[in-house]
Design a protein around this motif. Structure first.
Motif, PDB file in Angstrom:
ATOM      1  N   LEU A   1     -42.900  25.895   2.241  1.00  0.00           N
ATOM      2  CA  LEU A   1     -42.181  26.066   0.978  1.00  0.00           C
ATOM      3  C   LEU A   1     -42.622  25.013  -0.040  1.00  0.00           C
ATOM      4  N   VAL A   2     -42.813  23.788   0.431  1.00  0.00           N
ATOM      5  CA  VAL A   2     -43.323  22.730  -0.453  1.00  0.00           C
ATOM      6  C   VAL A   2     -44.741  23.060  -0.906  1.00  0.00           C
ATOM      7  N   GLU A   3     -45.559  23.556   0.028  1.00  0.00           N
ATOM      8  CA  GLU A   3     -46.928  23.927  -0.328  1.00  0.00           C
ATOM      9  C   GLU A   3     -46.933  25.029  -1.388  1.00  0.00           C
ATOM     10  N   TYR A   4     -46.036  26.000  -1.224  1.00  0.00           N
ATOM     11  CA  TYR A   4     -45.935  27.080  -2.206  1.00  0.00           C
ATOM     12  C   TYR A   4     -45.582  26.530  -3.592  1.00  0.00           C
ATOM     13  N   GLY A   5     -44.637  25.611  -3.630  1.00  0.00           N
ATOM     14  CA  GLY A   5     -44.268  25.007  -4.901  1.00  0.00           C
ATOM     15  C   GLY A   5     -45.414  24.231  -5.525  1.00  0.00           C
ATOM     16  N   LEU A   6     -46.164  23.509  -4.692  1.00  0.00           N
ATOM     17  CA  LEU A   6     -47.296  22.734  -5.213  1.00  0.00           C
ATOM     18  C   LEU A   6     -48.398  23.654  -5.732  1.00  0.00           C
ATOM     19  N   ARG A   7     -48.604  24.783  -5.070  1.00  0.00           N
ATOM     20  CA  ARG A   7     -49.634  25.720  -5.541  1.00  0.00           C
ATOM     21  C   ARG A   7     -49.257  26.293  -6.907  1.00  0.00           C
ATOM     22  N   LEU A   8     -47.986  26.615  -7.073  1.00  0.00           N
ATOM     23  CA  LEU A   8     -47.548  27.103  -8.381  1.00  0.00           C
ATOM     24  C   LEU A   8     -47.641  25.998  -9.432  1.00  0.00           C
ATOM     25  N   TYR A   9     -47.298  24.783  -9.045  1.00  0.00           N
ATOM     26  CA  TYR A   9     -47.343  23.662  -9.981  1.00  0.00           C
ATOM     27  C   TYR A   9     -48.771  23.386 -10.454  1.00  0.00           C
ATOM     28  N   GLY A  10     -49.720  23.440  -9.532  1.00  0.00           N
ATOM     29  CA  GLY A  10     -51.096  23.092  -9.875  1.00  0.00           C
ATOM     30  C   GLY A  10     -51.931  24.244 -10.401  1.00  0.00           C
ATOM     31  N   ALA A  11     -51.407  25.459 -10.341  1.00  0.00           N
ATOM     32  CA  ALA A  11     -52.197  26.624 -10.760  1.00  0.00           C
ATOM     33  C   ALA A  11     -52.423  26.629 -12.264  1.00  0.00           C
ATOM     34  N   ARG A  12     -53.615  27.063 -12.668  1.00  0.00           N
ATOM     35  CA  ARG A  12     -53.892  27.210 -14.100  1.00  0.00           C
ATOM     36  C   ARG A  12     -53.072  28.356 -14.690  1.00  0.00           C
ATOM     37  N   ASP A  13     -52.961  29.444 -13.936  1.00  0.00           N
ATOM     38  CA  ASP A  13     -52.151  30.597 -14.349  1.00  0.00           C
ATOM     39  C   ASP A  13     -51.120  30.830 -13.244  1.00  0.00           C
ATOM     40  N   ARG A  14     -49.893  30.416 -13.487  1.00  0.00           N
ATOM     41  CA  ARG A  14     -48.875  30.469 -12.449  1.00  0.00           C
ATOM     42  C   ARG A  14     -48.468  31.900 -12.112  1.00  0.00           C
ATOM     43  N   LEU A  15     -48.460  32.771 -13.090  1.00  0.00           N
ATOM     44  CA  LEU A  15     -48.146  34.175 -12.809  1.00  0.00           C
ATOM     45  C   LEU A  15     -49.214  34.789 -11.930  1.00  0.00           C
ATOM     46  N   ASP A  16     -50.480  34.492 -12.213  1.00  0.00           N
ATOM     47  CA  ASP A  16     -51.572  35.010 -11.406  1.00  0.00           C
ATOM     48  C   ASP A  16     -51.498  34.469  -9.982  1.00  0.00           C
ATOM     49  N   GLU A  17     -51.143  33.193  -9.840  1.00  0.00           N
ATOM     50  CA  GLU A  17     -51.006  32.593  -8.513  1.00  0.00           C
ATOM     51  C   GLU A  17     -49.836  33.206  -7.755  1.00  0.00           C
ATOM     52  N   ALA A  18     -48.722  33.436  -8.444  1.00  0.00           N
ATOM     53  CA  ALA A  18     -47.531  33.985  -7.790  1.00  0.00           C
ATOM     54  C   ALA A  18     -47.740  35.417  -7.324  1.00  0.00           C
ATOM     55  N   THR A  19     -48.598  36.161  -8.024  1.00  0.00           N
ATOM     56  CA  THR A  19     -48.842  37.555  -7.661  1.00  0.00           C
ATOM     57  C   THR A  19     -50.097  37.725  -6.808  1.00  0.00           C
ATOM     58  N   ASP A  20     -50.734  36.623  -6.443  1.00  0.00           N
ATOM     59  CA  ASP A  20     -51.902  36.693  -5.571  1.00  0.00           C
ATOM     60  C   ASP A  20     -51.478  37.222  -4.197  1.00  0.00           C
ATOM     61  N   PRO A  21     -52.242  38.140  -3.588  1.00  0.00           N
ATOM     62  CA  PRO A  21     -51.842  38.707  -2.287  1.00  0.00           C
ATOM     63  C   PRO A  21     -51.609  37.656  -1.212  1.00  0.00           C
ATOM     64  N   TYR A  22     -52.434  36.595  -1.179  1.00  0.00           N
ATOM     65  CA  TYR A  22     -52.240  35.545  -0.183  1.00  0.00           C
ATOM     66  C   TYR A  22     -50.928  34.803  -0.420  1.00  0.00           C
ATOM     67  N   THR A  23     -50.597  34.548  -1.679  1.00  0.00           N
ATOM     68  CA  THR A  23     -49.348  33.865  -1.997  1.00  0.00           C
ATOM     69  C   THR A  23     -48.148  34.729  -1.629  1.00  0.00           C
ATOM     70  N   ILE A  24     -48.230  36.029  -1.909  1.00  0.00           N
ATOM     71  CA  ILE A  24     -47.147  36.932  -1.542  1.00  0.00           C
ATOM     72  C   ILE A  24     -46.965  36.961  -0.024  1.00  0.00           C
ATOM     73  N   ALA A  25     -48.082  36.963   0.716  1.00  0.00           N
ATOM     74  CA  ALA A  25     -48.000  36.933   2.181  1.00  0.00           C
ATOM     75  C   ALA A  25     -47.330  35.652   2.657  1.00  0.00           C
ATOM     76  N   ASP A  26     -47.624  34.530   1.988  1.00  0.00           N
ATOM     77  CA  ASP A  26     -46.995  33.259   2.346  1.00  0.00           C
ATOM     78  C   ASP A  26     -45.480  33.326   2.148  1.00  0.00           C
TER      79      ASP A  26
END
Length: 278
Positions: free
Chosen positions: A73-98
């Motif tokens: 859950l912390v990793e997920y938050g950090l990925r969204l925090y560091g992403a250039r496009d947070r919407l694109d990161e949140a809708t990425d298939p790997y992120t959804i699987a996580d």
């Protein structure tokens, strides 16, 4: 001289994104290895929880599950925090699987009355966390070294087979174990999926629920489409190893035999020299 706070914020985001994606520096390698190890433990805990265990061991496994899910859950938050496009990161298939993988644990903790039994089917999707391994198979350079392109393709094929088996077995177990006496553990479900997808079909285990039948159909269809598709790419690349990458100027065909003087498709003269004598 005061610094720009927004610049510091961007720098922190860049640093977080770099180390979550990096597999060359020592810290990047350590993060990769830790995440891969936690993925394996997370899946192993799910498998172990399908077997008859003592109350003390069940409690210990649940604590492991909560701790690992918290890290993810912390990793997920950090990925969204560091992403250039947070919407694109949140809708990425790997992120959804996580998110789907940790959702059952979060529901049990956050929703009053949501017991493990009530989210049993959702807990099966934890195996989707195995899809995270594909993040480490996009490049021939891993944290443990560099491998050939053919080895990389073979590794992707192996991961595809394992992910298909584990995801299908997890879903099949969740759909069948309550009503099917022959599917009492994850091992039983895994055995059934391997037998079904290999078209052996011993008949000692059969699905009793509609969900189990549809999961079997979906797994078989996925297997006969995805696995041959990936395997054909490996065979095609292996067949090109003895070819020379010369393109015919007339028809555009590439990868000719080393001793070819004419294009084998259109007959155009290419006068390719034999490189085997060099």
């Amino acid at each position: 001289m005061p610094t720009d706070p927004s610049s510091d914020h961007r720098d922190r985001r860049e640093l977080v994104r770099f180390y979550l994606l990096d597999h060359r520096t020592q810290l990047g390698k350590a993060i990769d290895i830790a995440l891969l190890a936690l993925n394996l433990v997370f899946i192993a805990v799910y498998v172990a929880e399908t077997y008859p265990l003592s109350a003390a061991l069940q409690t210990t496994l649940w604590r492991f599950e909560v701790a690992i899910a918290s890290v993810f859950l912390v990793e997920y938050g950090l990925r969204l925090y560091g992403a250039r496009d947070r919407l694109d990161e949140a809708t990425d298939p790997y992120t959804i699987a996580d998110v789907l993988a940790i959702l059952p644990t979060v529901l049990v903790l956050a929703v009053p009355g949501a017991t493990i039994a009530n989210v049993g089917f959702l807990r099966a999707v934890r195996v989707l966390r195995a899809l995270r391994f594909y993040r480490f198979t996009q490049d021939a350079e891993f944290f443990f070294g560099t491998i050939s392109d053919n080895a990389l393709r073979a590794l992707k094929l192996l991961l595809t087979v394992l992910v298909l088996f584990f995801v299908s077995a997890g879903l099949f177990y969740s759909a069948e174990h309550v009503v099917n006496p022959k599917v009492s553990t994850f091992g039983d479900a895994f055995y059934y999926v391997v037998v079904a997808l290999s078209t052996v079909g011993f008949g000692d285990i059969v699905p009793l629920t509609a969900a189990g039948r549809w999961i079997t159909v979906a797994a078989i269809l996925t297997g006969i489409i995805v696995i041959p598709w990936q395997a054909s790419k490996i065979v095609r690349e292996w067949s090109r190893r003895d070819k020379v990458d010369v393109t015919c100027p007339n028809c555009g065909l590439s990868a000719h035999d080393r001793d070819a003087s004419h294009c084998k498709a259109c007959g155009h003269v290419i006068y390719q020299e034999d490189d085997s004598s060099e």
